[in-house]
Design an enzyme around this catalytic site. Structure first.
Site, mmCIF file in Angstrom:
data_model
loop_
_atom_site.group_PDB
_atom_site.id
_atom_site.type_symbol
_atom_site.label_atom_id
_atom_site.label_comp_id
_atom_site.label_asym_id
_atom_site.label_seq_id
_atom_site.Cartn_x
_atom_site.Cartn_y
_atom_site.Cartn_z
ATOM 1 N N GLY A 1 56.145 -13.529 63.902
ATOM 2 C CA GLY A 1 55.157 -13.728 65.152
ATOM 3 C C GLY A 1 53.762 -13.118 65.165
ATOM 4 O O GLY A 1 53.415 -12.623 64.083
ATOM 5 N N SER B 1 58.350 -12.797 58.971
ATOM 6 C CA SER B 1 57.232 -12.230 58.559
ATOM 7 C C SER B 1 56.253 -11.851 60.078
ATOM 8 O O SER B 1 57.108 -12.043 61.163
ATOM 9 C CB SER B 1 56.198 -13.338 58.033
ATOM 10 N N LYS B 2 55.240 -11.091 59.780
ATOM 11 C CA LYS B 2 54.539 -10.667 61.059
ATOM 12 C C LYS B 2 53.132 -10.687 60.950
ATOM 13 O O LYS B 2 52.490 -10.251 59.653
ATOM 14 C CB LYS B 2 54.950 -9.454 61.519
ATOM 15 N N ALA B 3 52.281 -11.180 61.865
ATOM 16 C CA ALA B 3 50.752 -10.847 61.421
ATOM 17 C C ALA B 3 50.370 -9.857 62.783
ATOM 18 O O ALA B 3 50.813 -10.168 63.982
ATOM 19 C CB ALA B 3 50.022 -12.087 61.725
ATOM 20 N N ASP C 1 53.591 -12.870 70.002
ATOM 21 C CA ASP C 1 54.009 -11.617 70.258
ATOM 22 C C ASP C 1 52.993 -11.033 71.399
ATOM 23 O O ASP C 1 52.400 -11.747 72.164
ATOM 24 C CB ASP C 1 53.938 -10.982 69.073
#
Length: 182
Positions: free
Chosen positions: A5, A47-49, A107
């Site tokens: 997200g 993963s996430k940013a 997100d």
């Protein structure tokens, strides 16, 4: 290949931004780890940013957030583009690897307008499978927030579910019991 997200954090003031910047890396790491665990059965994992947006008193909140989304999108596409002219400017020590594939999900603070703009930018930039670059497209995808795929969506779903059985979530006591998982 990575799946995760994109979250935007826009603190209300420069003081709050300074405080948030001290925990920014830890928040992103924890969210990425949770995403990885959630997607444990998907080969690419998770993963996430998290983009920390600097507040500007004279700027409209939605404009700041959208500008950040588009800046992040272009920066990411710069790194993974198939365009030979752009690839020449990238220092890549893994030149024997095929082009990378990324799949983003919306997100916090990502709007339907942002989702469409990200997918369109990926298409304009020549990203293969541009339509898959971000999920939850308003016209063709499942809205993650509406259907409970994000933490905000789960909260909305729970609120609706409780009200449908006659429980006022903010005034009537209730509890949740969870089971399952391998």
């Amino acid at each position: 290949v990575a799946r995760g997200g994109l979250r935007l954090v826009l603190p209300p003031s420069t003081v709050a931004h300074t405080a948030e910047s001290g925990q920014h890396f830890s928040e992103c790491y924890r969210l990425a780890w949770a995403q990885h665990l959630k997607n444990k059965d998907i080969p690419e994992g998770g993963s996430k940013a998290v983009c920390l947006v600097r507040p500007v008193a004279s700027a409209e909140r939605s404009a700041l957030l959208h500008g950040c989304v588009m800046g992040f999108t272009d920066a990411l596409l710069d790194l993974i583009t198939p365009d030979p002219a752009t690839r020449e400017m990238i220092v890549d020590t893994y030149t024997s690897c095929p082009l990378e594939s990324l799949y983003l999900g919306p997100d916090e603070n990502i709007t339907p307008l942002d989702i469409d703009a990200v997918v369109e930018r990926a298409r304009q930039r020549g990203y293969p499978l541009a339509a898959a670059f971000m999920s939850s497209k308003p016209a063709t995808g499942i809205n993650h927030k509406e259907f409970g795929v994000t933490s905000e969506g789960v909260a909305v779903f729970l609120d609706v579910a409780l009200r449908s059985i006659g429980i006022e979530p903010t005034t009537t006591p209730w509890s949740v019991k969870l089971t399952g998982g391998p």
